[in-house]
Design a protein around this motif. Structure first.
Motif, PDB file in Angstrom:
ATOM      1  N   SER A  48      28.860   6.453  23.933  1.00 42.65           N
ATOM      2  CA  SER A  48      28.958   5.954  22.562  1.00 42.65           C
ATOM      3  C   SER A  48      29.152   7.108  21.579  1.00 42.65           C
ATOM      4  O   SER A  48      29.981   7.033  20.665  1.00 42.65           O
ATOM      5  N   HIS A  49      28.415   8.174  21.772  1.00 42.15           N
ATOM      6  CA  HIS A  49      28.550   9.349  20.905  1.00 42.15           C
ATOM      7  C   HIS A  49      29.972   9.916  20.983  1.00 42.15           C
ATOM      8  O   HIS A  49      30.596  10.204  19.959  1.00 42.15           O
ATOM      9  N   HIS A  50      30.483  10.083  22.191  1.00 40.74           N
ATOM     10  CA  HIS A  50      31.829  10.634  22.364  1.00 40.74           C
ATOM     11  C   HIS A  50      32.884   9.720  21.738  1.00 40.74           C
ATOM     12  O   HIS A  50      33.811  10.199  21.086  1.00 40.74           O
ATOM     13  N   VAL A  51      32.742   8.427  21.923  1.00 42.42           N
ATOM     14  CA  VAL A  51      33.701   7.478  21.346  1.00 42.42           C
ATOM     15  C   VAL A  51      33.658   7.554  19.821  1.00 42.42           C
ATOM     16  O   VAL A  51      34.706   7.551  19.162  1.00 42.42           O
ATOM     17  N   LYS A  52      32.473   7.656  19.251  1.00 38.69           N
ATOM     18  CA  LYS A  52      32.349   7.766  17.787  1.00 38.69           C
ATOM     19  C   LYS A  52      33.021   9.035  17.272  1.00 38.69           C
ATOM     20  O   LYS A  52      33.668   9.017  16.225  1.00 38.69           O
ATOM     21  N   GLU A  53      32.887  10.124  18.003  1.00 41.37           N
ATOM     22  CA  GLU A  53      33.536  11.379  17.602  1.00 41.37           C
ATOM     23  C   GLU A  53      35.062  11.248  17.664  1.00 41.37           C
ATOM     24  O   GLU A  53      35.761  11.718  16.767  1.00 41.37           O
ATOM     25  N   LEU A  54      35.568  10.616  18.707  1.00 43.39           N
ATOM     26  CA  LEU A  54      37.011  10.417  18.830  1.00 43.39           C
ATOM     27  C   LEU A  54      37.529   9.477  17.739  1.00 43.39           C
ATOM     28  O   LEU A  54      38.605   9.698  17.185  1.00 43.39           O
ATOM     29  N   GLU A  55      36.753   8.465  17.429  1.00 43.93           N
ATOM     30  CA  GLU A  55      37.132   7.531  16.373  1.00 43.93           C
ATOM     31  C   GLU A  55      37.106   8.233  15.009  1.00 43.93           C
ATOM     32  O   GLU A  55      38.036   8.066  14.205  1.00 43.93           O
ATOM     33  N   ALA A  56      36.084   9.019  14.744  1.00 40.80           N
ATOM     34  CA  ALA A  56      35.973   9.742  13.471  1.00 40.80           C
ATOM     35  C   ALA A  56      37.123  10.730  13.288  1.00 40.80           C
ATOM     36  O   ALA A  56      37.571  10.971  12.164  1.00 40.80           O
ATOM     37  N   ALA A  57      37.613  11.281  14.389  1.00 39.49           N
ATOM     38  CA  ALA A  57      38.739  12.209  14.334  1.00 39.49           C
ATOM     39  C   ALA A  57      40.069  11.477  14.161  1.00 39.49           C
ATOM     40  O   ALA A  57      41.096  12.100  13.924  1.00 39.49           O
ATOM     41  N   GLY A  58      40.047  10.151  14.293  1.00 43.38           N
ATOM     42  CA  GLY A  58      41.262   9.359  14.136  1.00 43.38           C
ATOM     43  C   GLY A  58      42.079   9.224  15.402  1.00 43.38           C
ATOM     44  O   GLY A  58      43.229   8.777  15.356  1.00 43.38           O
ATOM     45  N   LEU A  59      41.502   9.595  16.532  1.00 39.92           N
ATOM     46  CA  LEU A  59      42.240   9.558  17.794  1.00 39.92           C
ATOM     47  C   LEU A  59      42.148   8.239  18.538  1.00 39.92           C
ATOM     48  O   LEU A  59      42.974   7.955  19.392  1.00 39.92           O
ATOM     49  N   LEU A  69      33.397  -3.580  23.335  1.00 42.61           N
ATOM     50  CA  LEU A  69      34.295  -2.696  22.601  1.00 42.61           C
ATOM     51  C   LEU A  69      35.508  -2.381  23.454  1.00 42.61           C
ATOM     52  O   LEU A  69      35.391  -2.150  24.663  1.00 42.61           O
ATOM     53  N   TYR A  70      36.659  -2.358  22.807  1.00 38.82           N
ATOM     54  CA  TYR A  70      37.912  -2.028  23.478  1.00 38.82           C
ATOM     55  C   TYR A  70      38.554  -0.864  22.727  1.00 38.82           C
ATOM     56  O   TYR A  70      38.594  -0.854  21.501  1.00 38.82           O
ATOM     57  N   LEU A  71      39.042   0.091  23.480  1.00 39.36           N
ATOM     58  CA  LEU A  71      39.539   1.332  22.911  1.00 39.36           C
ATOM     59  C   LEU A  71      41.019   1.509  23.188  1.00 39.36           C
ATOM     60  O   LEU A  71      41.503   1.166  24.258  1.00 39.36           O
ATOM     61  N   GLN A  72      41.706   2.084  22.203  1.00 43.33           N
ATOM     62  CA  GLN A  72      43.120   2.416  22.341  1.00 43.33           C
ATOM     63  C   GLN A  72      43.354   3.783  21.724  1.00 43.33           C
ATOM     64  O   GLN A  72      42.731   4.131  20.708  1.00 43.33           O
ATOM     65  N   LEU A  73      44.252   4.545  22.321  1.00 47.05           N
ATOM     66  CA  LEU A  73      44.674   5.799  21.720  1.00 47.05           C
ATOM     67  C   LEU A  73      45.420   5.477  20.436  1.00 47.05           C
ATOM     68  O   LEU A  73      46.302   4.607  20.423  1.00 47.05           O
TER      69      LEU A  73
END
Length: 90
Positions: A48-59, A69-73
């Motif tokens: 969860s922490h890593h996903v939040k960091e990637l999301e905050a970076a806009g990636l 939760l579903y993730l996309q680049l």
């Protein structure tokens, strides 16, 4: 791409685990957090922490469906980042 955004992405990708997570997300059209967790030997909280960091970076774009939760680049951000890297490498 603004320098601030470039720096956020670079910092997010500096963590080898986070970069690996991004690679797994990028390999799919969309990936659930539960599927991603099966590929990683980390706790749900750490993921969860890593996903939040990637999301905050806009990636990463995150879509919530009920409790899942579903993730996309976020491809435009990734392409812009690579373009900036190419400029620096000249």
């Amino acid at each position: 791409m603004e320098k601030r955004q470039f720096t956020k992405i670079a910092k997010a990708l500096a963590d080898p685990r986070r970069f690996e997570i991004l690679q797994q997300i990028a390999a799919e059209d969309e990936m659930s957090c539960s599927s991603l967790r099966e590929c990683q030997a980390i706790t749900a909280a750490t993921l969860s922490h890593h996903v939040k960091e990637l999301e905050a970076a806009g990636l990463v774009d995150v879509r919530r469906e009920s409790k899942f939760l579903y993730l996309q680049l976020h491809r435009p951000a990734w392409k812009a980042y690579l373009k900036e890297l190419k400029k620096i490498g000249r």
